[in-house]
Enzyme design. Structure first.
Site, PDB file in Angstrom:
ATOM      1  N   GLU A 756      24.550  13.489 -26.378  1.00 29.73           N
ATOM      2  CA  GLU A 756      24.660  14.543 -27.386  1.00 29.73           C
ATOM      3  C   GLU A 756      25.004  15.806 -26.637  1.00 29.73           C
ATOM      4  O   GLU A 756      24.276  16.220 -25.746  1.00 29.73           O
ATOM      5  CB  GLU A 756      23.348  14.701 -28.147  1.00 29.73           C
ATOM      6  CG  GLU A 756      22.982  13.447 -28.909  1.00 29.73           C
ATOM      7  CD  GLU A 756      21.748  13.648 -29.780  1.00 29.73           C
ATOM      8  OE1 GLU A 756      21.697  14.642 -30.527  1.00 29.73           O
ATOM      9  OE2 GLU A 756      20.837  12.821 -29.678  1.00 29.73           O
ATOM     10  N   CYS A 790      22.009  23.736 -29.881  1.00 26.26           N
ATOM     11  CA  CYS A 790      23.365  23.188 -30.005  1.00 26.26           C
ATOM     12  C   CYS A 790      23.829  23.305 -31.440  1.00 26.26           C
ATOM     13  O   CYS A 790      25.013  23.310 -31.714  1.00 26.26           O
ATOM     14  CB  CYS A 790      23.433  21.744 -29.510  1.00 26.26           C
ATOM     15  SG  CYS A 790      22.164  20.691 -30.173  1.00 26.26           S
TER      16      CYS A 790
END
Lengths: 1005, 1005
Positions: A756, A790
Site C-alpha cells: 500500500e 496516505c
C-alpha cells in the site's frame, strides 16, 4: 409536595378533549392541500422516496443560482415515472428543454418561489425590519415571541463573529421599537406577564464559537461564553430574556456549563434560560442536576423543555460511532419523559420558571393539569410553539393558558432552507403528533392516552429476535471515542502522565519468544519536544533478521496447521488486550508521533477492528467450500498460509496498520517478522506485549526494528520469506516489489508482495455542495494529524461557480484553528512527526509558494517554535495547475493545493490526473454528479459528501491502485486471500459403483 | 400374435399371491438375523452411514494382510459412538490395543472369517474343485447353473490372458465331470431340458480385453472376440451354452457386436446367449434390433433379461460427465420396461429363447402369465436367480416353473468381495424387491401391483421445482464426450478430413479488429508427420506488439465501463461458438499438437467451461457489495478491470488455457494482447474467429503470435501492460515475474503477474489401495497426452507392502497399450508435440535409465518411427530416490518414476519433496490416510482415489503454489479478482441530520 399523578389521567384526557373540541375543524396551514405546501406535505407523507428527494432538493435549492443549474437539479431529483410527484415538478423535471428554455425559466421561477414561500411560512423575516414587523403583528394577536437567528453552521471565527453581529443588529432594531409595545397583560408593568420581559431571544451556542468540540469542553465553554456575553449584555441592557438553546448532544455539557458561568457572572439578573430535551435518556438527571445547582447557588432558573429535534442525527451518529443510542427509541418514551420532567420542574417552581414547548395536546393537557393540581402560580409557566406551525394548537393554547410564546426563526433563506427541512420532517414523520392529529386524523382517545399505555401497546407482540451468529457476533467497528463522557476526557492526561513517569527505557527485539538486545540503538522522541526521548530502541542487524526468519520458518510448520478458528481466537484475545489498555496505548502515540487524542484512539480502534474482522474473515475462509455438485465426488476448496511474512510498517498509523498487516498474516497461518518504522518503534513494541497477552506461540511473531539501510533489502531478499506486506512510500514499495520478484537461491516459492503506497488525493467541490460540510470536511481531510495520512486530501478542486465562496470560507476556517502539541486537545494541528519530515514539508511549502499563490500560511506561535518542536505551517495555496509538482507529488504534510475547474468534466480530469489512485471525495448535491463521480472518479476509496480520511475497517475497506498499491484492500473481504494459497482436495467417493448421497449433490431431480 | 395384456393383471396378481403363499414364512438366509450376515444387513438397512462404512470395509478387506493393518482399518471404519454398530465390530474397533494385541488378533480373525463366510454365501467356490462340487449339489436339488468367473477389472493383456486361462481351467474341470451328471428332465436326452445344455457359462467381455474403450468400438469388439473365442470353442466342444453378460453401458455396443460376430462365425451352433438390461432407457430398441437381426440372419438367439446392476454407477457417471441419465430414474419404470421387453421376447419365441432373470415375484408372475397367455412352449423360457440369494424365490419358482438356473459366481475372494458388495447393496437398497418382501414385509398387494400403478402413485404430488436462478442457469460443466454415440465417433474422422483439405494456409495477426500480415512466418506441423504443415503463422515483431498494446489500451477506456453483464454475455456467445464448432476445433488440436480425440474434446469443453463459469463469476462480482450496516451511509465495494492484459499461453491445452486466461481478462474489463505458443498458433487462431462470432468490439482482443526471443520480453516490459497472465514453464514464469516487477518509464500501475508454472506430481499408492483403479489411474495420469500436462503424474510412490503387486500390474498395463498417431482412437499414446520436445524427453529417458532401473520402455513401432513422427518411448523406471533429477525436474513427457516408501510418513515426505506443489493423488481405502493426505499432501490440487489429471472448471479449480504458480486457481472463485482492482464508494446519506432508511441498515432493533 407529592401528588398522585396517576389519578390525573382522566382529567388530562377530559381537558384534552375540550382542547380538541375548541379547535375542531381547524387545520395547520402547512397541511392545507389547497396550497402548494400542503400538496407537497401530502405527497411526502405518502411516498418515502419522494420525501427524501423533495427535502434534499429543498436543502440544495439556495445554491442553485442559475436557471440551468436549477433545471438540471429538478430533472435529477424528480424525473421519474412516479405518479405521486406534483405535476408542476414532474413537468418541470422532464420538459425543461422545451421552448428554448423559456418554459423552463417560467417553471423554475414558479418552483423556486413556491419553495421559498414554504420557507417563509416558518420564518418571521429575512431582515431585521421584517422581523420587527412580524413581531408586532404577533403581539397584536396576543402572542409573544422568542427570536432565533438562523445559521447554525459556522466554520470559522469570522463567521462566528458575523453571527454575533447579526444578533446585535436585530436586537438594536428591536430596541428602537420595544418601547412602543404594550405588555400583553396590563397588570404586569413593563413585563408581558408575571416576570416575563417583552424581549426574548434564543441563542445556539455552538454557532458563536467555530472551534467547539466535546474533547475540549473547557475551551468550548469559554469560547462560547466570550461571544455570547455581548449578546447577553445587550439583552440585559434592554431588560430582555435570553434562552440558551440546546443543540446536538455533543454540545450539551458545554452548553450547561455556559449557562452556569453566565448565570453566575450576573447573579442578579434573572432572565436567563436554558433548554433541555426530553428525548435524551439523560434528561431526568440533567434537569435534576440543574435544579439542584440552582437551589444550591440560589440562582433561580428558567427551563424550556422540548422533545428534541435531532433524533435522527443522534441515532445515526451513535450507530455509526458504535455508541449507545442516547435518545429514547420509542416516541412514547420521550412523551413519558416529558411529563416526568415537566412535573419535576413544576415541583420546583419556586426556583424555576417553566416553558412548556410542545405541539402535543396530550403533553400540554398533562402540564396544565399537573400545574393546576400542584397549585403552581400561572406566572411560573408558559407555553411555546413554533412560528408557522400548528396554528390550531396555538389558538387553543391561547384560549386556555394565555401565556403563549412563538419561537420565531429569522434570517437568510439559505440557512432557512435547512430549518425548513427540519420542520418538514417534523410534520411528516409517522410519529409526529401533528401529522397524526391533523393529517392522519387519528382517533382522539389514542392521541390523548397516557404514553405509558401507548408504549405498552407498541411493545406488545414485539419480541426481540437475536441476530443469528455462530458463536461470534457479527463484526462491529470499535466505538469512536465519545468525549461527551467526562471520564474519557480525564483518561488521556492521566495516561500521558503515567507514560511520562517511565519514558526513555531500552526496548529490546523479540525473536522466537525471547527479548534480544543489540548494541546498536535508536532513540525515538516526541516531535513536539525532541528533547523528550520516548524509548531507546534496539536495532536488528542482518544476523537478528536471519534469526527471526528462521524462528518464523520453524513456527510455520506447526502454525499453518492450527485450525482457523483457533488462530482467530488468538486475534480476539489480542483485540481484548488493546481494549483493556486503550488509553495507555493512546498515550504512546500522542507522545511518540504527535497524534491528537481522538486520532490516537481511532488508530487503536482500527487495530482492534482489524483483528475482530480478520478473525471472522479467517473463520469464513477457513470453512472448506464444496466445489461443484457432482454425485460420486466430494471436492473442497480451502486455504493454507503461504509461509513467513515480512511486515514492513509505516509510522503514521503506527498501531493500526502494523496490527492490520501482522494479524492478517498470523490469522492466515503465516508467522511474521515485523519491522516497525523507526519513528514509531515504541508503539510497535506494543505488539510484543499484545501477542504475549494473547498467548501466541513463540516464533509466530518476531519484533525486529532495524535501520532500513542495514536490514531492509536483506529481509526482502530472504529466500525463506513468502509474503511481504508493506505500507509506505511509492519509492520503497516499488523497490520491494522489484527485489522480491527475483528468486534467490534456495527459495521455495514465488514471493507475494502486498504494497500500500502513496496518494495525491483530491476533493471536488461541486457548485451545489453543502459548504457547511465541505469546508470542514476538506479542512479535516487535509490537516488532521498534520496531513500525514496516505488518505489525506492534498488537492481541492473547486468548481468555478462556487470557487470564491468556498475559498473564502475555507481560508477563514483554516485561520481559525489552533496549532500546538497534540497532547492538548484544544489544538487542531500539531508538529509533524520528526525533523526530517519537517524539513521535507518546509521544502514543499516553498515549492507551493513558488508554483501557486498563498492563501494561508498559519504558523505555530513563536513560543512553540522556540521549543524546537517539529512545527510546519498549515499551508493553503491556490492557482495550482495539474502539472505542478505540488499537484503531483505526495508531500505527507499539511499543504493543500486549491485548483479551479470550469465544470465537472474538468474537475474529474484533474482529479484523475496523477499516478496515484488512493482516495478521493466529492461534495455535491447533484444526484447525477454523485453517480458520475462514483463511476469516473477512479480511486480506491471514494467518499461522497464525506471526508476522504478516516476509513473504517469493513465499512470502508481501504486501498488504492495505479501507483497507490497493488489493488488489495485492507479491512476488506479479499485481503486475507493474499496471505493464502488455495488448495483443493477432490475425493472420488464411488467404490464398486456405489456412491453415498451427500447433501447438495446434483443427483436426480 | 396380439394379446390384451391389461386383462392379464388380475391373473398376474392371483398367481403372485399363490407364489407368496407357497413360500409363506420362509426368508432368504441373507436376512436371517441369527447369523452374522443377517445382523449386518439389518444394521445396514437401518443406518445409511454404517452401510457406507461396512460396504467400504468389505471392499478393502482382502487387502488387509496383516493383523495390524486389519486392526487399524476396523478402528478407522467403525470407532464411532453409533449404537447401531454390531458389538463385535465396535469392540474390535476400540479395543484392539488391549491385551498386547492378542484380543485384537482373536477379534480380527472372527471378523475376517465372518465376512469371508458372508462372501462364500454368494460364491459357489474359490477353486474349480469347489465349484464342481457346488454344482453337483445344486443339480441334486433340481437346479441347474450358469457359471461366472469373478474378476472383472483386467488392467493388462496379461491379466486378460490369465482370465481366459481361468475359464479354460474351470471348463476342463467340469468337462471331466459332466458325463456323470444326469439331465434334470429325463426326457431331454443329453440336455437338461428342452434344448438347454447341462454346461452353461457366462462371460464378461471387457475382462477379456484390457484395452476396451467405447471410442474404439471396432478394436474393442475384435479384441474381445479374439479372447472369448477360445472359451466359446471349449464350450462348443463340451456341447455347452455360453452367455455374454452385459456390463456397464460403455461396453454395450461392443458387446452386442461381439455376440453378432461370434454368432455369425459359428452359425450352426445355437447355444450362444446375450444379456439385456431393462433399466436402460434404450432397452426396447436394443432388444428389438437384436431380434430383427436374428430373424434377418436366421440365427436364433437366446436373451437373458435382467433389471441391471450398475444403476448407481451409470447415474453418477452421467451426472459427472454431463450426459443424459441413461437409466430409468424410478424403479417401477425398470419393472415396466422389463415386462414390456419380456413380452417382446416371448412374442419372438420362435427365434429366441428367453431367460427371465429376476427375484421379483410380480415380474416372474407377469412373465409366467404372458407366456401362458401367448402359448409359448415351456422349453422356450427359463428362470434365473442368483446363487445364495432369495432362496424362497428359487424354491417357489421351482414349484411353478421347474426350469430354474442359478447364476453362480466362482473364483478368488478378492474379486469376490467386490461381488459381495454389489449383492449387499442389492439386498439393502430401499427399492429392492427382496428387501421390501423379506425385510420390510411390505404389503403383498403393493408388491404385486402393476408397476405402472406404482409409478403413478410415486409421481403423484411430486412437482418439479425449477432451480432458482437469475436468468442464467447454474454453472454446469460441458459434457465429456460420449463415445457410445456412434455419431460422435463418426464426427472426428470427418472433421479431420475437412481440415486436411485446407491445411497449410497463411495465418495473419489480428490487431484492433484487422488482419495483419507479416513477412516473418513460422510453420506449425503435425507431430505424427512433420511433413504435414498445419498453417503458416505470421510472426509479430516489436512494432506489431506495440500496435496491439496501443489498440488494447484504447479499447480499455470504453471496455472497462461496459457492464459486467454485457461483458459476460459476450463470453456466453463465444462459448456457443465453440459448442457449434467443436469437432472442427478438435481436429485442429489432433493434427497440430497430437491430442487424442477425447483429450481434444475435453480441451474445447474446458474452454467452454471457463467462459460459462467466468461469465457467471463476473456477474457475481459485478454486483456492488454493501459494506457495513451503518445507517446514514451507503458503502459499496465493486471491481474495475486493471487494464491491458498480456496473455502468454502454452501449447499443451492450446484452446482451454488460452481461452481461460483471455476470457477471464476480457470479462473483467481488461483488453488482451494474446501471444499463443508457436507450436499451437493455429489452434490459437481459433480465438480470433470465436471473438468475432461473439461480437467482441475491436481492440479488446488482439492475436499476436511471435517468437519469444523477439517479442516476449518486449510485451512483458511494456509500460502499458497492467496484467500478465502466463501459463508455461517455471523458468519463463520466473523471468516474467522478475521483469514485470521493474517499473518502466511512463508506467501507470504495478503489474500483476498471474503465473501457472510446472509440476512434478506424485501419486501415492497405499498398501490398501484398490489396485484395479490405481493402476489405470496412474497409467492415465502419467501417459495421457504423452504426459504433456502440468498435472501429469511423473512420480508414483508405492508403499512397501503393496509394491510388488502394484508394480507388476502397472508394468503389464503399460506394456499393453498401443502407441501411434492421435488421430487413430485405438492408440493410447501418440508422439510428443515437436522435435524439440522429442529431444528433451529422450535426454530425460537416458537420465532415468542412468538413475534408476528400467521397468518399461515401450517404443512406437519401427514403421511409425520411420515416418519421422516425434515419438518417444513410454518409460517407467523404478529405484528412484527423491534427490534424483528424474524425481525433481519437470520432463513434460511420458516418463514415470516409481519410488518406494516404507510407510505413509515417508510417502508424504517424498511427495512434498520438490519445489513444485501442483497436483497429487493418493489411492487408499484407509479413512485416516485419506484425511492425512488431505491435510499433509500439500499441493494445489489433490485427488483422493482419482487420477491427478483432468481437472474440471469449478469442480477442480486448478493451480498450485510454491514454484508451481503464484497461488491462484483458474476456474475457481478467486481467479477473476486477479484482473480486478477493487473500488469502494461510500456515500454519506445524511443531510440536515436526516438519513433515509435503507434495507440492511443497523438502525434500531
Amino acid at each position: 409536595m407529592t401528588t398522585d399523578f396517576s389519578s390525573l389521567d382522566p382529567r388530562i384526557i377530559t381537558r384534552g378533549r375540550e382542547f380538541f373540541n375548541s379547535i375542531s375543524g381547524e387545520s395547520p396551514s402547512v397541511f392545507n392541500k389547497g396550497w402548494w405546501t400542503g400538496k407537497v406535505m401530502d405527497w411526502a407523507m405518502k411516498n418515502e422516496d419522494f420525501k427524501v428527494q423533495m427535502f434534499r432538493f429543498v436543502d440544495v435549492l439556495p445554491y442553485l443560482n442559475t436557471s440551468e443549474s436549477l433545471s438540471r437539479h429538478i430533472e435529477e431529483y424528480f424525473a421519474t415515472e412516479d405518479s405521486n410527484i406534483p405535476d408542476v415538478l414532474k413537468w418541470g423535471a422532464t420538459k425543461t428543454k422545451i421552448g428554448g428554455g423559456l418554459v423552463a425559466k417560467v417553471l423554475n421561477k414558479t418552483i423556486r418561489s413556491n419553495i421559498e414561500s414554504m420557507a417563509r411560512q416558518f420564518i418571521i423575516g429575512q431582515v431585521s425590519k421584517e422581523a420587527v414587523k412580524g413581531i408586532k403583528k404577533l403581539r397584536k394577536d396576543g402572542f409573544t415571541f422568542v427570536l432565533d437567528l438562523l445559521g447554525e453552521a459556522t466554520v470559522s471565527e469570522k463567521e462566528s463573529a458575523a453571527y454575533l453581529d447579526g444578533y446585535l443588529e436585530v436586537l438594536t432594531a428591536i430596541q428602537s421599537e420595544v418601547h412602543k409595545w404594550k405588555p400583553l397583560e396590563v397588570s404586569s408593568g413593563d413585563l408581558d406577564w408575571g416576570h416575563a420581559p417583552k424581549v426574548n431571544v434564543a441563542v445556539k451556542p455552538s454557532a458563536f464559537y467555530s472551534q467547539s468540540k466535546p474533547v475540549d469542553m473547557e475551551g468550548t465553554a469559554e469560547g462560547m461564553l466570550e461571544r455570547i456575553e455581548p449578546v447577553y449584555r445587550k439583552v440585559m441592557e434592554m431588560g430582555g430574556f435570553m434562552c440558551i438553546d440546546m443543540e446536538s448532544l455533543k454540545y450539551k455539557e458545554a452548553t450547561v456549563e455556559l449557562y452556569k458561568r453566565l448565570r453566575t457572572k450576573y447573579p442578579e439578573y434573572p432572565h436567563l434560560g436554558i433548554v433541555f430535551q426530553a428525548y435524551l435518556k439523560s434528561v431526568d438527571n440533567d434537569v435534576r442536576d440543574l435544579l439542584n445547582w440552582s437551589r444550591e447557588k440560589n440562582l433561580p432558573a428558567s427551563i424550556r423543555l422540548v422533545k428534541g429535534a435531532y433524533w435522527d442525527y443522534e441515532t445515526v451518529m451513535a450507530k455509526q460511532n458504535g455508541w449507545e443510542v442516547p435518545v429514547w427509541t420509542h416516541k412514547p418514551e420521550s412523551d413519558m419523559a416529558y411529563e416526568r420532567v415537566a412535573r419535576m420542574i413544576l415541583e420546583n417552581s419556586d426556583i424555576c420558571h417553566f416553558a412548556c414547548a410542545s405541539h402535543n395536546i396530550r403533553t400540554i393537557s398533562a402540564v396544565l393539569e399537573m400545574a393546576t393540581a400542584m397549585g403552581v402560580p400561572e406566572e411560573k409557566y408558559e407555553f411555546q410553539v413554533l412560528y408557522g406551525m400548528a396554528e390550531p394548537v396555538r389558538k387553543g393554547l391561547k384560549n386556555v393558558a394565555k401565556r403563549v410564546r412563538l419561537y420565531c426563526p429569522y434570517g437568510d433563506l439559505l440557512p432557512g432552507m435547512a430549518y425548513l427541512v427540519r420542520r418538514l420532517l417534523e410534520n411528516t414523520a409517522n410519529e409526529s403528533f401533528l401529522k397524526q392529529t391533523f393529517a392522519d386524523e387519528a382517533d382522539m382517545d389514542r392521541l390523548l392516552e397516557n404514553p405509558e399505555v401507548t408504549l405498552r401497546r407498541q411493545l406488545e407482540g414485539k419480541c426481540i429476535v437475536p441476530e443469528a451468529n455462530e458463536g461470534l457476533a457479527r463484526f462491529q467497528n470499535y466505538p469512536i471515542v465519545d468525549f461527551t463522557i467526562a471520564e474519557e476526557r480525564a483518561a488521556y492526561p492521566e495516561a500521558i502522565a503515567r507514560l511520562r513517569s517511565s519514558l526513555g527505557k531500552k526496548i529490546p527485539l523479540y525473536i522466537n519468544g525471547k527479548d534480544v538486545e543489540t548494541s546498536d540503538m535508536l532513540d525515538s522522541y516526541n516531535p513536539a519536544n525532541p528533547e523528550e526521548v520516548i524509548g531507546s530502541v534496539c536495532q536488528a542487524g542482518v544476523g537478528e533478521v536471519d534469526d527471526a526468519v528462521e524462528a518464523a520458518s520453524k513456527a510455520y510448520l506447526t502454525w499453518r496447521d492450527v485450525s482457523p478458528a483457533e488462530r482467530a481466537e488468538v486475534l480476539l484475545k489480542a483485540a481484548q488486550y488493546l481494549k483493556d489498555n486503550i488509553h495507555d496505548l493512546c498515550a504512546v502515540q500522542i507522545l511518540e508521533v504527535g497524534k491528537q487524542w481522538e486520532q490516537a484512539q481511532a488508530d487503536i480502534g482500527e487495530a482492534i477492528d482489524f483483528m475482530e474482522y480478520y478473525a471472522r474473515e479467517m473463520i469464513r475462509l477457513g470453512k472448506p467450500r464444496r466445489m461443484g455438485h457432482a454425485p460420486g465426488e466430494m471436492s473442497h476448496l480451502f486455504y493454507q498460509g503461504k509461509g513467513v511474512a515480512a511486515v514492513i510498517a509505516p509510522w503514521n498509523f503506527p498501531l493500526a496498520i502494523s496490527v492490520g498487516m501482522v494479524s492478517a498474516a498470523i490469522v492466515s497461518g503465516c508467522p511474521v517478522v515485523y519491522k516497525p518504522a523507526g519513528i514509531s518503534s515504541c508503539v510497535g513494541h506494543g505488539l510484543v506485549k499484545m501477542w504475549k497477552a494473547a498467548g501466541l506461540p513463540d516464533g509466530v511473531f518476531n519484533y525486529c526494528p532495524g535501520r532500513g539501510a542495514v536490514v531492509g533489502d536483506h529481509l526482502v531478499d530472504h529466500p525463506d520469506v513468502a509474503v511481504i506486506a508493506f505500507t509506505g512510500s511509492m519509492e520503497v514499495g516499488l523497490r520491494i516489489q522489484e527485489r522480491a520478484a527475483k528468486v534467490q537461491p534456495g527459495q521455495q516459492q514465488c514471493k507475494k508482495v502486498i504494497a500500500e503506497m502513496g496518494g495525491k488525493n483530491a476533493t471536488i467541490i461541486d457548485d451545489d455542495a453543502d459548504l457547511d460540510e465541505a469546508v470542514l470536511g476538506v479542512l479535516y481531510s487535509a490537516f488532521g494529524f498534520q496531513g500525514q495520512k496516505c488518505s489525506a486530501c492534498s488537492r481541492v478542486i473547486v468548481l468555478d461557480a462556487i470557487y470564491d465562496r468556498f475559498v473564502e470560507r475555507l481560508t477563514e476556517a483554516a485561520k481559525s484553528v489552533k496549532l500546538g502539541p497534540a497532547e492538548n486537545p484544544a489544538n487542531y494541528m500539531g508538529p509533524v512527526v520528526d525533523r526530517a519530515a519537517q524539513e521535507n514539508v518546509l521544502r514543499y511549502v516553498k515549492i507551493a509558494e513558488e508554483e501557486g499563490q498563498l492563501l494561508v500560511k498559519l504558523e505555530a506561535s513563536a513560543d512553540l517554535r522556540a521549543t524546537g518542536g517539529c512545527y510546519v505551517p498549515l499551508t493553503i495555496v491556490e492557482k495550482i495547475a495539474k502539472d505542478h509538482r505540488i499537484a503531483q507529488e505526495e508531500v505527507f504534510g499539511p499543504i493543500l493545493a486549491v485548483m479551479r475547474a470550469g465544470d465537472m468534466d474538468e474537475a474529474l480530469d484533474i482529479a484523475n490526473s496523477t499516478r496515484f489512485a488512493l482516495t478521493g471525495a466529492i461534495y455535491t448535491r447533484s444526484p447525477a454528479h454523485l453517480e458520475r463521480a462514483a463511476n469516473e472518479f477512479r480511486v480506491g476509496n471514494l467518499y461522497l459528501n464525506k471526508p476522504s480520511v478516516g476509513a473504517m475497517v469493513e465499512r470502508h475497506a481501504f486501498g488504492g491502485f495505479k501507483m497507490s498499491g497493488v489493488g488489495s484492500k485492507s479491512g476488506g473481504p479479499d485481503y486475507l486471500l493474499q496471505f493464502l494459497d488455495p488448495r483443493l482436495v477432490c475425493e472420488n467417493t464411488i467404490r464398486r459403483g456405489f456412491a453415498p448421497i451427500e447433501e447438495g449433490d446434483d443427483w436426480l431431480s
